[in-house]
Design a protein around this motif. Structure first.
Motif, short mmCIF file in Angstrom:
data_model
loop_
_atom_site.label_atom_id
_atom_site.label_comp_id
_atom_site.label_asym_id
_atom_site.label_seq_id
_atom_site.Cartn_x
_atom_site.Cartn_y
_atom_site.Cartn_z
N THR A 27 29.66 -9.13 -19.17
CA THR A 27 29.97 -10.53 -19.46
C THR A 27 31.12 -11.06 -18.63
O THR A 27 31.41 -12.25 -18.68
CB THR A 27 30.31 -10.71 -20.96
N ASN A 28 31.79 -10.17 -17.87
CA ASN A 28 32.90 -10.62 -17.03
C ASN A 28 33.07 -9.64 -15.87
O ASN A 28 32.39 -8.61 -15.79
CB ASN A 28 34.20 -10.76 -17.84
N HIS A 29 33.99 -9.95 -14.97
CA HIS A 29 34.19 -9.13 -13.77
C HIS A 29 34.64 -7.72 -14.10
O HIS A 29 34.21 -6.76 -13.45
CB HIS A 29 35.21 -9.79 -12.85
N PHE A 30 35.50 -7.57 -15.08
CA PHE A 30 35.99 -6.25 -15.46
C PHE A 30 34.83 -5.40 -15.99
O PHE A 30 34.68 -4.22 -15.60
CB PHE A 30 37.09 -6.38 -16.51
N GLU A 31 34.02 -5.95 -16.86
CA GLU A 31 32.90 -5.20 -17.41
C GLU A 31 31.91 -4.81 -16.31
O GLU A 31 31.35 -3.71 -16.32
CB GLU A 31 32.19 -6.01 -18.50
N LEU A 32 31.70 -5.72 -15.36
CA LEU A 32 30.81 -5.40 -14.24
C LEU A 32 31.35 -4.22 -13.45
O LEU A 32 30.62 -3.27 -13.14
CB LEU A 32 30.66 -6.61 -13.33
N LEU A 33 32.62 -4.26 -13.10
CA LEU A 33 33.23 -3.19 -12.33
C LEU A 33 33.09 -1.85 -13.05
O LEU A 33 32.67 -0.85 -12.45
CB LEU A 33 34.71 -3.50 -12.08
N ILE A 34 33.42 -1.82 -14.32
CA ILE A 34 33.33 -0.58 -15.09
C ILE A 34 31.88 -0.10 -15.17
O ILE A 34 31.59 1.09 -14.97
CB ILE A 34 33.90 -0.77 -16.51
N ALA A 35 30.96 -1.00 -15.43
CA ALA A 35 29.55 -0.62 -15.55
C ALA A 35 29.02 -0.04 -14.24
O ALA A 35 28.27 0.95 -14.25
CB ALA A 35 28.72 -1.82 -15.97
N VAL A 36 29.40 -0.62 -13.13
CA VAL A 36 28.93 -0.13 -11.84
C VAL A 36 29.51 1.25 -11.54
O VAL A 36 28.81 2.14 -11.05
CB VAL A 36 29.24 -1.11 -10.70
N VAL A 37 30.78 1.45 -11.83
CA VAL A 37 31.38 2.78 -11.66
C VAL A 37 30.65 3.81 -12.51
O VAL A 37 30.35 4.92 -12.06
CB VAL A 37 32.88 2.75 -12.01
N LEU A 38 30.34 3.44 -13.74
CA LEU A 38 29.64 4.37 -14.63
C LEU A 38 28.20 4.65 -14.19
O LEU A 38 27.63 5.69 -14.53
CB LEU A 38 29.62 3.81 -16.06
N SER A 39 27.63 3.74 -13.42
CA SER A 39 26.20 3.87 -13.07
C SER A 39 25.92 4.85 -11.94
O SER A 39 24.76 5.16 -11.67
CB SER A 39 25.64 2.49 -12.67
N ALA A 40 26.96 5.38 -11.31
CA ALA A 40 26.74 6.34 -10.23
C ALA A 40 25.98 7.56 -10.73
O ALA A 40 26.37 8.18 -11.72
CB ALA A 40 28.09 6.77 -9.64
N GLN A 41 24.86 7.87 -10.07
CA GLN A 41 24.02 9.01 -10.41
C GLN A 41 23.55 8.97 -11.86
O GLN A 41 23.35 10.01 -12.50
CB GLN A 41 24.74 10.33 -10.10
N THR A 42 23.42 7.77 -12.39
CA THR A 42 22.96 7.56 -13.77
C THR A 42 22.14 6.27 -13.79
O THR A 42 22.40 5.37 -12.99
CB THR A 42 24.16 7.42 -14.73
N THR A 43 21.19 6.16 -14.69
CA THR A 43 20.37 4.95 -14.75
C THR A 43 21.14 3.81 -15.41
O THR A 43 22.04 4.03 -16.23
CB THR A 43 19.08 5.20 -15.55
N ASP A 44 20.74 2.59 -15.05
CA ASP A 44 21.34 1.41 -15.70
C ASP A 44 21.07 1.42 -17.19
O ASP A 44 21.92 0.98 -17.99
CB ASP A 44 20.77 0.14 -15.07
N ILE A 45 19.90 1.90 -17.58
CA ILE A 45 19.54 1.96 -19.00
C ILE A 45 20.54 2.83 -19.76
O ILE A 45 21.01 2.47 -20.85
CB ILE A 45 18.11 2.50 -19.18
#
Length: 215
Positions: A27-45
């Protein structure tokens, strides 16, 4: 084999995925940044399953910067590399607080200086948060670029990115990034690609050499 027609390919992507956009929840830039970092070698789901509780407990960089690593690990332990990721998102939050007043920076140098943030993550944040054109090369884009002959099989992800930047017009990059991901994720899949139904097959080296060659 018919030579690659880039305009045809772009039109085909628009036909297949006219509404392509990021599948990570934020919902914001901070959440996007964290989500993308977490998504490495992991699915978006998988990421979308852990971020609601994570962001509820730590809604801002100021909150996450003060978190205990074990507490964050417990919230994200169902995703790959969760121990390293927990440490990285806490440390990058500390840097956001101390160097950027808690605001996600909108320039490459500052983003890539954050723990756990490489070129791909930076490209995703720049394009999705700030509408700065950038083509992040993930596993799907890397694969389809080489299958379609847009890049060489020996190219690394940076070389693939540079070639895609030359091939596709800059004004298309923001949406094209998501369309290319969708093309690789749902159409030109790693296993059992939809070659028989694909309008690109007559231009595709992978289909012409690997598929037809085995028939």
């Amino acid at each position: 084999m018919i030579p690659m027609d880039i305009n045809f390919f772009q039109d085909y992507l628009e036909e297949l995925f006219p509404d392509a956009k990021a599948e990570l929840d934020f919902t914001n830039h901070f959440e996007l940044l964290i989500a993308v970092v977490l998504s490495a070698q992991t699915t978006d789901i998988a990421v979308n399953k852990v971020t609601p509780a994570l962001f509820k407990n730590y809604p801002t960089p100021f909150d996450l910067a003060k978190a205990e690593v074990t507490d964050v690990e417990n919230l994200i332990k169902t995703i790959g590399l969760y121990k390293n990721k927990a440490k990285n998102i806490i440390e990058l939050s500390k840097i956001l607080v101390t160097k950027h007043q808690g605001i996600v920076p909108n320039n490459r140098e500052a983003l890539e200086a954050l723990p756990g943030v490489g070129r791909k993550t930076t490209n995703v944040v720049l394009s999705n948060a700030f509408n700065i054109p950038a083509l992040a090369v993930d596993t799907h884009i890397n694969r389809i670029s080489k299958r379609l002959g847009l890049a060489l099989p020996t190219d690394d992800v940076y070389q693939v990115e540079m070639k895609l930047n030359e091939i596709f017009p800059r004004e298309r990059w923001l949406k094209l990034h998501h369309q290319l991901i969708f093309f690789g994720r749902y159409h030109c899949k790693a296993q059992k690609p939809n070659c028989s139904e694909c309008k690109m097959k007559d231009m595709c080296p992978f289909y012409q050499n690997d598929i037809l060659g085995k028939m």
